[in-house]
Scaffold this motif. Structure first.
Motif, PDB file in Angstrom:
ATOM      1  N   ALA A 149       0.826  -1.202   0.000  1.00 13.06           N
ATOM      2  CA  ALA A 149       0.000   0.000   0.000  1.00 13.06           C
ATOM      3  C   ALA A 149       0.862   1.255   0.000  1.00 13.06           C
ATOM      4  O   ALA A 149       0.584   2.219  -0.725  1.00 13.06           O
ATOM      5  CB  ALA A 149      -0.925  -0.013   1.221  1.00 13.06           C
ATOM      6  N   ARG A 150       1.926   1.249   0.808  1.00 12.21           N
ATOM      7  CA  ARG A 150       2.795   2.422   0.903  1.00 12.21           C
ATOM      8  C   ARG A 150       3.486   2.710  -0.424  1.00 12.21           C
ATOM      9  O   ARG A 150       3.576   3.864  -0.856  1.00 12.21           O
ATOM     10  CB  ARG A 150       3.830   2.203   2.004  1.00 12.21           C
ATOM     11  CG  ARG A 150       4.742   3.404   2.237  1.00 12.21           C
ATOM     12  CD  ARG A 150       5.634   3.218   3.453  1.00 12.21           C
ATOM     13  NE  ARG A 150       6.514   2.067   3.323  1.00 12.21           N
ATOM     14  CZ  ARG A 150       6.380   0.936   3.982  1.00 12.21           C
ATOM     15  NH1 ARG A 150       5.375   0.777   4.836  1.00 12.21           N
ATOM     16  NH2 ARG A 150       7.232  -0.059   3.802  1.00 12.21           N
ATOM     17  N   GLN A 151       3.947   1.643  -1.101  1.00 18.64           N
ATOM     18  CA  GLN A 151       4.641   1.834  -2.370  1.00 18.64           C
ATOM     19  C   GLN A 151       3.733   2.400  -3.452  1.00 18.64           C
ATOM     20  O   GLN A 151       4.211   3.031  -4.399  1.00 18.64           O
ATOM     21  CB  GLN A 151       5.244   0.499  -2.838  1.00 18.64           C
ATOM     22  CG  GLN A 151       6.408   0.017  -1.985  1.00 18.64           C
ATOM     23  CD  GLN A 151       6.860  -1.380  -2.365  1.00 18.64           C
ATOM     24  OE1 GLN A 151       6.154  -2.103  -3.071  1.00 18.64           O
ATOM     25  NE2 GLN A 151       8.040  -1.766  -1.897  1.00 18.64           N
ATOM     26  N   ASN A 152       2.434   2.174  -3.318  1.00 18.59           N
ATOM     27  CA  ASN A 152       1.497   2.624  -4.346  1.00 18.59           C
ATOM     28  C   ASN A 152       0.629   3.789  -3.886  1.00 18.59           C
ATOM     29  O   ASN A 152      -0.346   4.149  -4.553  1.00 18.59           O
ATOM     30  CB  ASN A 152       0.608   1.459  -4.788  1.00 18.59           C
ATOM     31  CG  ASN A 152       1.368   0.418  -5.558  1.00 18.59           C
ATOM     32  OD1 ASN A 152       1.568   0.541  -6.760  1.00 18.59           O
ATOM     33  ND2 ASN A 152       1.821  -0.626  -4.864  1.00 18.59           N
ATOM     34  N   GLY A 153       0.987   4.390  -2.724  1.00 24.16           N
ATOM     35  CA  GLY A 153       0.303   5.585  -2.268  1.00 24.16           C
ATOM     36  C   GLY A 153      -1.129   5.372  -1.819  1.00 24.16           C
ATOM     37  O   GLY A 153      -1.961   6.282  -1.928  1.00 24.16           O
ATOM     38  N   LEU A 154      -1.452   4.196  -1.314  1.00 30.10           N
ATOM     39  CA  LEU A 154      -2.803   3.923  -0.830  1.00 30.10           C
ATOM     40  C   LEU A 154      -2.897   4.211   0.663  1.00 30.10           C
ATOM     41  O   LEU A 154      -1.994   3.866   1.427  1.00 30.10           O
ATOM     42  CB  LEU A 154      -3.187   2.460  -1.087  1.00 30.10           C
ATOM     43  CG  LEU A 154      -3.456   2.046  -2.541  1.00 30.10           C
ATOM     44  CD1 LEU A 154      -3.821   0.575  -2.581  1.00 30.10           C
ATOM     45  CD2 LEU A 154      -4.556   2.882  -3.154  1.00 30.10           C
TER      46      LEU A 154
END
Length: 434
Positions: A149-154
């Motif tokens: 989630a963090r890597q994809n800005g969620l």
């Protein structure tokens, strides 16, 4: 007064952060003993039984079969105390997945009508979201899901999880990413055409969707990583396997356990790796070093109903053809029944892929990361071949070697493959290594 204890999905080791419930081995109301397997789960490594560290009466189960749970999520609750078998009220402490525990599982039995039932939550159908205590378990998000989630800005706070008690699973994050990607494509199309998008007559993306999870998902991740990180190259050669087939027939005609063709090929591989140790290695990019390994732990590709797995024969270089045959048979049967342990699926240093069993002649194998090479073997079929100056029908096989070009150049890889082919054509060459 019975005490209700909650048993959560334990840390399965090998860096695993989640598992899928395949089959419940107990039902609500069953009496379980300490270390009795209560659920069968599939991880990215293997299919394993999870033993419960408590003895008592099962009062609730969390998660239906097919549900994917992160480590730390509740599995079941057990009432221990007056209703529990004598001597089983204490936990064993064996909260990791056990492969052979100290006590044999007790025979399953249910609480009969009229027996005092412990006061505890009851969940008969195993539906996700049931709580085991008054306060309920704290929702757990695995580190893998957090990172994705963090890597994809969620923002996880804005998501609703589909797991027990609202747990956000990897599937939830991946679904949100696919939805965002679809919306982005729609917006780009509308901006490019500057016309209103037509109302769709059918939902996009229809068709059969097969989740990449469990063993199949792990294989997909590993193959993708191999393609991203390893600059691989492939070389191949045709070899006359007639004499190898005759040698095997002579061995098996002499009595004793039968020798498999795979075992002979493995014996050839270990002899070749002794001559070309560069191919029995791994690359440490952080240290910028090639690490040549002392032992040969030989992986081999095995196709199962759950997908491709690669069991590992430990210390293959120290085994003869008979011992290799027995170990290949044991691991193949374990792969078919889904009983391979994580330790039997990891730690390989070189892989042998006999894709000839599928009726194909050749292939370009994908290296099993973090190894440095894989030998592929096609089917052995009669073909016209020049033998001793004349055309004759011989048993011919195609051999292919995929190798990490960081560990060696084409000369070394070619030398390895040529030595393997020489041993296939003239098995007596192996006598030098005995």
């Amino acid at each position: 007064m019975a005490q209700v204890l909650e048993f959560r999905l334990p840390d399965l080791g090998e860096g695993l952060t989640e598992a899928e419930i395949v089959r419940w081995l107990v039902e609500v109301g069953d009496v379980v003993a300490v270390d009795q397997p209560v659920v069968e789960v599939e991880t990215a490594k293997a299919l394993v039984d999870v033993p419960c560290p408590y003895g008592g009466v099962v009062t609730a189960r969390f998660g239906e079969e097919g549900t994917e749970l992160p480590v730390g999520a509740p599995l079941l609750t057990v009432a221990v105390g007056p209703a529990a078998p004598e001597g089983d009220s204490e936990g064993s402490g064996n909260v990791l997945v056990g492969y052979g525990t100290s006590q044999a599982p007790a025979r399953r039995r249910r609480v009969r009508p009229g027996q005092p039932a412990p006061a505890a939550p009851r969940e008969a159908n195993g539906s996700p979201g049931a709580r085991g205590t008054a306060d309920g378990p704290v929702p757990v998000i695995s580190p893998l899901v957090r990172r994705l989630a963090r890597q994809n800005g969620l923002d996880l706070k804005e998501m609703t999880g589909s797991g027990p008690d609202g747990l956000i699973l990897r599937a939830d994050v991946e679904y949100a990413l696919r939805a965002a990607e679809a919306q982005g494509r729609t917006a780009e199309t509308a901006a490019a055409t500057q016309t209103p998008a037509p109302t769709p007559t059918a939902a996009p993306g229809t068709g059969l969707r097969i989740p990449l999870k469990g063993i199949r998902g792990a294989v997909a991740d590993k193959l993708s990583r191999s393609r991203r990180e390893i600059p691989d190259a492939t070389c191949w050669v045709d070899a006359d396997a007639t004499e190898l087939m005759r040698a095997r027939a002579a061995m098996n005609a002499a009595g004793g356990p039968k020798i498999s063709l795979l075992a002979l090929l493995a014996r050839i591989c270990t002899a070749a790796l002794a001559r070309f140790p560069e191919l029995n290695s791994t690359v440490d990019m952080e240290a910028r070093e090639v690490v040549q390994l002392d032992q040969v732990h030989l992986g081999f590709a095995a196709q199962t109903e759950r997908g491709l797995v690669v069991p590992v024969v430990r210390d293959a270089h120290a085994r003869d053809a008979e011992a290799l045959t027995a170990e290949f048979a044991r691991l193949t049967e374990a792969a078919r029944t889904g009983s391979l342990t994580p330790g039997e699926l990891t730690g390989g240093t070189f892989t042998l892929n006999n894709y000839g069993v599928f009726g194909v002649d050749g292939s370009t194998p994908i290296i099993n990361h973090p190894e440095a090479a894989m030998l592929g073997v096609g089917r052995i079929v009669p073909k016209p071949w020049v033998h001793e100056g004349e055309v004759a029908v011989r048993q011919v096989v195609q051999l292919s070697l995929s190798f990490d070009h960081r560990v060696c150049d084409g000369g070394t890889a070619g030398g390895f493959l040529r030595y393997v082919a020489d041993c296939v054509e003239e098995p007596a060459v192996l006598l030098r290594t005995l």
